[in-house]
Design an enzyme around this catalytic site. Structure first.
Site, mmCIF file in Angstrom:
data_model
loop_
_atom_site.group_PDB
_atom_site.id
_atom_site.type_symbol
_atom_site.label_atom_id
_atom_site.label_comp_id
_atom_site.label_asym_id
_atom_site.label_seq_id
_atom_site.Cartn_x
_atom_site.Cartn_y
_atom_site.Cartn_z
ATOM 1 N N SER A 20 67.000 -27.203 0.826
ATOM 2 C CA SER A 20 65.797 -27.546 1.929
ATOM 3 C C SER A 20 64.462 -27.826 1.119
ATOM 4 O O SER A 20 64.022 -28.965 1.718
ATOM 5 C CB SER A 20 65.497 -26.096 2.493
ATOM 6 O OG SER A 20 66.650 -25.671 3.212
ATOM 7 N N LYS A 69 68.580 -14.129 9.454
ATOM 8 C CA LYS A 69 68.320 -15.027 10.854
ATOM 9 C C LYS A 69 67.979 -13.829 11.746
ATOM 10 O O LYS A 69 67.094 -13.985 12.565
ATOM 11 C CB LYS A 69 69.236 -15.845 11.055
ATOM 12 C CG LYS A 69 69.343 -17.060 10.228
ATOM 13 C CD LYS A 69 70.517 -18.009 10.511
ATOM 14 C CE LYS A 69 70.618 -19.542 9.705
ATOM 15 N NZ LYS A 69 71.691 -20.197 10.176
ATOM 16 N N ASP A 106 69.881 -24.826 14.494
ATOM 17 C CA ASP A 106 71.262 -24.923 14.150
ATOM 18 C C ASP A 106 72.069 -25.771 15.264
ATOM 19 O O ASP A 106 72.890 -26.802 14.736
ATOM 20 C CB ASP A 106 71.945 -23.480 13.979
ATOM 21 C CG ASP A 106 71.425 -23.264 12.538
ATOM 22 O OD1 ASP A 106 71.124 -23.928 11.635
ATOM 23 O OD2 ASP A 106 71.709 -21.658 12.227
ATOM 24 N N GLY A 133 77.404 -15.197 13.776
ATOM 25 C CA GLY A 133 76.039 -15.523 13.940
ATOM 26 C C GLY A 133 76.030 -17.044 13.821
ATOM 27 O O GLY A 133 75.438 -17.821 14.783
ATOM 28 N N ASN A 153 88.710 -15.655 17.495
ATOM 29 C CA ASN A 153 88.188 -14.845 16.401
ATOM 30 C C ASN A 153 89.319 -13.571 16.298
ATOM 31 O O ASN A 153 89.914 -13.057 17.279
ATOM 32 C CB ASN A 153 86.839 -14.292 16.874
ATOM 33 C CG ASN A 153 86.076 -13.440 15.631
ATOM 34 O OD1 ASN A 153 85.710 -14.026 14.780
ATOM 35 N ND2 ASN A 153 85.709 -12.187 15.978
ATOM 36 N N THR A 155 88.615 -10.587 15.471
ATOM 37 C CA THR A 155 88.277 -9.473 16.359
ATOM 38 C C THR A 155 88.101 -10.054 17.748
ATOM 39 O O THR A 155 87.032 -10.650 18.248
ATOM 40 C CB THR A 155 86.889 -8.785 15.767
ATOM 41 O OG1 THR A 155 87.161 -8.507 14.553
ATOM 42 C CG2 THR A 155 86.613 -7.525 16.646
ATOM 43 N N SER A 157 87.320 -8.741 20.398
ATOM 44 C CA SER A 157 86.317 -8.359 21.418
ATOM 45 C C SER A 157 84.796 -8.903 21.271
ATOM 46 O O SER A 157 83.960 -8.835 22.050
ATOM 47 C CB SER A 157 85.945 -6.625 21.402
ATOM 48 O OG SER A 157 85.644 -6.264 19.718
ATOM 49 N N GLY A 244 79.362 -29.803 6.862
ATOM 50 C CA GLY A 244 77.902 -29.528 7.488
ATOM 51 C C GLY A 244 76.988 -30.108 6.880
ATOM 52 O O GLY A 244 75.780 -29.597 7.143
#
Length: 277
Positions: A20, A69, A106, A133, A153, A155, A157, A244
């Protein structure tokens, strides 16, 4: 001399590797904006106090990266709609009255880079891997471009909760969560890796992942060579791949615009950073 310039910074832990400062120095030179931009190591116990000290000393704005964040979101007095949707901030802006506005650039950074690649159009079928996130920060901007999204994912849930959150905000959202990994017969236009693949252990995905789409994008980046995720894809298919770095530069350009009111161009810097890592 730098004490007389408007002060900006990036906070994270770890942070020494951050591009950055180099990026925003290039943006400042390109737009002839007088500013200083520094790396700040965030302290797990004192992060909020560090931010208060920075802004009380006249700091104009900052970027925030992992793992802060969510805490930056809680720190801000006000939030943009996209920050509220993500429940996290990577950009803080000091307002004229001293209060802090939180934003998340983002998603707009990813959309900008996908459009640069000509990989995103209305109705593009996207499989996103991960529901943490990083995914929360990009979903809103992708849905605003009418993408058709499947979220996987491990998980389930977590994926279901994130999908429900987006559906409440985007009433006609084309988004669903998958209860199992896609079968070899399923097809997408684009797969986006928003997991920590390659950072913590071996590949968590079956080999046929590499055959599910003609294009693969990794939110992570690596200046020299390919990321572990993109190496995995290249080993098992001839699909097009991108990391990215473009997203990093594009979201940084959006942060710069929020602070200074002028939008720098980042495309040429992609080559500069690759050739001079």
């Amino acid at each position: 001399m730098t004490e007389l310039l408007d002060q900006y910074a990036v906070w994270g832990n770890p942070i020494a590797h951050s591009l950055s400062p180099r990026l925003h120095q290039a943006f400042a030179e390109q737009t002839t904006q007088p500013l200083a931009y520094q790396v700040r190591l965030g302290d797990e116990q004192q992060f909020e106090q560090q931010l208060r000290d920075f802004f009380n000393a006249g700091g104009k704005g900052c970027n925030v990266t992992a793992p802060f964040k969510g805490r930056a979101f809680a720190f801000a007095h006000h939030h943009t709609p996209r920050a509220k949707l993500a429940q996290s901030c990577n950009t803080l802006i000091r307002q004229p009255n001293g209060e802090i506005l939180g934003d998340n650039t983002d998603g707009v950074g990813l959309v900008d880079d996908l459009q640069r690649l000509q990989w995103l159009h209305s109705g593009t079928r996207i499989l996103i891997l991960g529901a943490g996130g990083a995914t929360a920060g990009i979903l809103g901007d992708l849905l605003a471009k009418n993408a058709d999204i499947a979220l996987y994912n491990r998980t389930t849930s977590r994926a279901a909760a994130l999908v429900g959150q987006m559906q409440r905000h985007f009433l006609n959202a084309k988004i669903r969560h998958l209860s199992a990994f896609p079968t070899p017969s399923e097809r997408f236009d684009l797969v986006i890796n928003a997991t920590s693949f390659g950072l913590h252990g071996d590949c968590p995905f079956p080999v046929h992942l590499a055959t599910l789409a003609p294009r693969f994008y990794d939110l992570q980046y690596q200046l020299n060579g390919q990321t572990p995720f993109l190496r995995f894809i290249a080993q098992h298919s001839a699909s097009h791949t991108a990391d990215g770095l473009g997203m990093l530069l594009a979201q940084g350009a959006e942060s710069f615009f929020l602070w200074r009111g002028v939008k720098p161009h980042y495309h040429a810097l992609l080559t500069t950073f690759r050739e001079n890592p």
